[in-house]
Design an enzyme around this catalytic site. Structure first.
Site, short mmCIF file in Angstrom:
data_model
loop_
_atom_site.label_atom_id
_atom_site.label_comp_id
_atom_site.label_asym_id
_atom_site.label_seq_id
_atom_site.Cartn_x
_atom_site.Cartn_y
_atom_site.Cartn_z
N GLU A 9 79.89 -8.39 -2.23
CA GLU A 9 79.90 -9.51 -1.29
C GLU A 9 81.19 -9.36 -0.48
O GLU A 9 82.23 -9.90 -0.82
CB GLU A 9 79.89 -10.86 -2.01
CG GLU A 9 79.71 -12.01 -1.03
CD GLU A 9 80.35 -13.32 -1.47
OE1 GLU A 9 80.01 -14.35 -0.87
OE2 GLU A 9 81.19 -13.34 -2.39
N ASP A 36 80.72 -10.59 -6.67
CA ASP A 36 81.12 -11.81 -5.98
C ASP A 36 82.53 -11.65 -5.40
O ASP A 36 83.42 -11.09 -6.05
CB ASP A 36 81.09 -12.96 -7.00
CG ASP A 36 81.26 -14.32 -6.37
OD1 ASP A 36 80.44 -14.67 -5.53
OD2 ASP A 36 82.23 -15.03 -6.74
C1 NOJ Z 1 80.46 -16.50 -3.37
C2 NOJ Z 1 79.21 -17.06 -3.97
O1 NOJ Z 1 78.11 -16.54 -3.28
C3 NOJ Z 1 79.33 -18.56 -3.85
O2 NOJ Z 1 78.12 -19.20 -4.17
C4 NOJ Z 1 80.44 -19.02 -4.74
O3 NOJ Z 1 80.64 -20.40 -4.60
C5 NOJ Z 1 81.75 -18.29 -4.39
N1 NOJ Z 1 81.56 -16.90 -4.17
C6 NOJ Z 1 82.74 -18.45 -5.51
O4 NOJ Z 1 82.34 -17.69 -6.61
#
Ligand code: NOJ
Length: 533
Positions: A267, A204
């Site tokens: 991500e 993440d």
């Molecule tokens: C990216 C995640 O995909 C999202 O759902 C989340 O709110 C944020 N990061 C914070 O962790």
């Protein structure tokens, strides 16, 4: 240690993102759970996916549905137990499927014992686990940084008189990656899960870990876009810092210390291809980095072809691109790209399945599941509760998986209220589509099976072919793909070998001149192709 390319199972693979709470409720509490995933592994195996990525499974107060972790070594009690997760990994393995977890290293929950200690005892060893700073002389926050809701990213702690940083909700304090102990904690967390057989992590906010040491103000960003910057600022100093690369290089060494190398899928929320490429390092950082320019592209031939070309030109030689079009934040492509038009959804699946590298499907993509406008009183996502932008609310893409056409959608027991309401499950449901050989689901299955036969274990060679306006034609390995992104029929530019699949399901005689229907794509074997890329 350099892994052999033979161990890179993700090359040519299809991963499936499974939003655990919305997949299948096995215990009648209205939330999907690990038991529900185990119960439907045969479905995923039938579909032909190589691995599943589970949205957060760790204990959490759920201010951000698991992206606020309070124990990095556990399983959320609403989702199951560690024993359930072990069983899931074992049962998936029996079907030749890998399990990836979601790891959240940018921030924890404010309920995590580290943060509680960080705020508590003066002089606590945990104080520097988080980003603390004194107010500006006027008492205001230390910098102009904004969180994901557009408010100040700094929250004042009355007890100490200092501010702490939260790039997301105030209950998601950012960890301080300048602190060595934080590195050590995460090295141990990685090993804990890898030792249990977890095949890797989706990481993440992978672009976010380090923050500028001087806490410099972010520069203005006049043009708003999800990647360049929202709320008038460019996130130059509270994310995208160069020091983050060393973290992934270290994690890659850990990942490759296992006989079956573990996968790091970031991500990487960045707009520039060079920056994206940087996350692969010299084949020594992430093995896969999500491509958000592709996600946010318009569904047109020039935009998609342009992004694919630019991505492949920028990535280092051994890097494996990864393509996805839906997720739990940005919404579902059958709505975003296709406006609910099934022809377009079929074409999008054909494209995703034939691009070189790895592809990630989001649960429901395979049945053309669309976003659902959840009424305000039933929304569950705090981050976007008051987001005024059209389609700003993220709940729209998190509604229960549509297994059948019944009132519960087959997601939960009769009479149980699901945690989010069910979307439109009349046609987009698994039972109906499994019974219909012409359905989107069967097309998707056929595409994945072709992909596996052609691309498994490899990054297919890609080459764009000149095409009439509105068409995108490319070679991928031994295949040739021709896609018509217009409302008009179009003669196919490239003479092809036998047509293997068409998104419309219309059979075609091979090797002859071909007309593509509006929004139709075909996959053919290249004349002279052997069948192995
Ligand atoms: C990216 C995640 O995909 C999202 O759902 C989340 O709110 C944020 N990061 C914070 O962790």
């Amino acid at each position: 240690m350099q892994e052999s390319t033979a161990g890179r199972w993700w090359q040519g693979a299809v991963l499936y993102q499974l939003y655990v709470r919305s997949w299948l409720d096995s215990d009648g509490d209205g939330y999907g759970d690990l038991g529900g995933i185990i119960a439907r592994l045969d479905y995923l195996s039938w579909l032909g996916v190589d691995g599943i990525w589970l949205s957060p499974t760790m204990p959490s107060p759920d201010d951000d549905w698991g992206y606020d972790v309070c124990d990095y070594r556990g399983v959320h009690p609403e989702l199951g137990t560690l024993a359930d997760l072990d069983r899931l990994i074992a049962e998936a393995g029996q079907r030749d499927m890998r399990v990836l977890l979601d790891l959240v290293p940018n921030h924890s929950s404010s309920a995590h014992p580290w943060f509680v200690a960080s705020c508590g005892e003066p002089g606590s060893q945990y104080r520097d686990y988080y980003v603390w700073a004194d107010p500006r002389p006027d008492g205001g926050p230390p910098s102009n940084w904004l969180d994901a809701t557009g408010r100040s990213a700094w929250a004042l702690d009355d007890r100490s008189g200092q501010y702490y940083l939260h790039n997301f909700l105030p209950s998601q304090p950012d960890l301080n990656w300048w602190e060595d102990a934080v590195h050590e904690e995460f090295r141990q967390i990685l090993a804990f899960w890898f030792d249990r057989g977890v095949a890797g992590f989706r990481i993440d906010v992978a672009h976010g870990l380090y923050k500028d040491a001087k806490l410099r103000d972010n520069p203005p960003q006049p043009v708003q876009s999800p990647l360049a910057g929202r709320f008038g600022l460019r996130p130059e100093y509270n994310a995208n810092r160069p020091e983050t690369h060393a973290v992934f290089a270290g994690w890659r060494r850990i990942a490759e210390s296992y006989p079956a190398p573990r996968l790091l899928l970031g991500e990487t929320w960045v707009g520039e291809f060079e920056r994206l490429a940087g996350y692969y390092g010299h084949d020594d950082e992430l093995q896969l980095a999500f491509n958000f320019p592709f996600v946010f592209a318009g569904f047109t031939a020039p935009q998609l072809a342009g992004i694919v070309g630019a991505t492949l030109a920028a990535l280092p030689a051994a890097a494996c691109p990864v393509w996805t079009a839906s997720n739990h934040d940005v919404g579902r492509f059958p709505t975003r790209w296709c406006g609910g038009d099934e022809r377009k959804a079929r074409l999008a699946l054909l494209i995703l399945a034939t691009l070189p590298g790895a592809a990630v499907l989001y649960y429901g993509d395979e049945i053309g599941m669309t976003d659902f406008d959840v009424p305000p009183e039933l929304r569950r996502d705090k981050m976007t509760w008051d987001d005024p932008t059209p389609r700003g609310n993220r709940d729209r893409a998190r509604t229960p998986m549509q297994w059948d056409a019944s009132p519960s959608g087959g997601f939960t027991e009769r009479g149980v209220m699901p945690w989010l309401p069910l979307g439109d499950n009349a046609v987009a449901n698994v039972a109906r589509q499994q019974a219909d050989r012409e359905s989107v689901l069967w097309l998707c299955r056929d595409l994945l099976s072709l992909r596996r036969a052609e691309f498994r274990g490899q990054i297919a060679r890609y080459e764009a072919v000149p095409a009439p306006e509105g068409q995108w034609v490319y070679r991928a390995g031994d295949l040739i793909v021709a896609a018509n992104f217009t409302d008009q029929p179009g003669a196919c530019a490239e003479p092809a070998g036998p047509v293997l699949l068409s998104s419309s399901g219309t059979p075609r005689p091979g090797g002859t001149e071909l007309t593509l229907a509006p929004w139709e794509g075909i996959v053919a074997r290249q004349a002279g192709g052997t069948g192995s890329s």
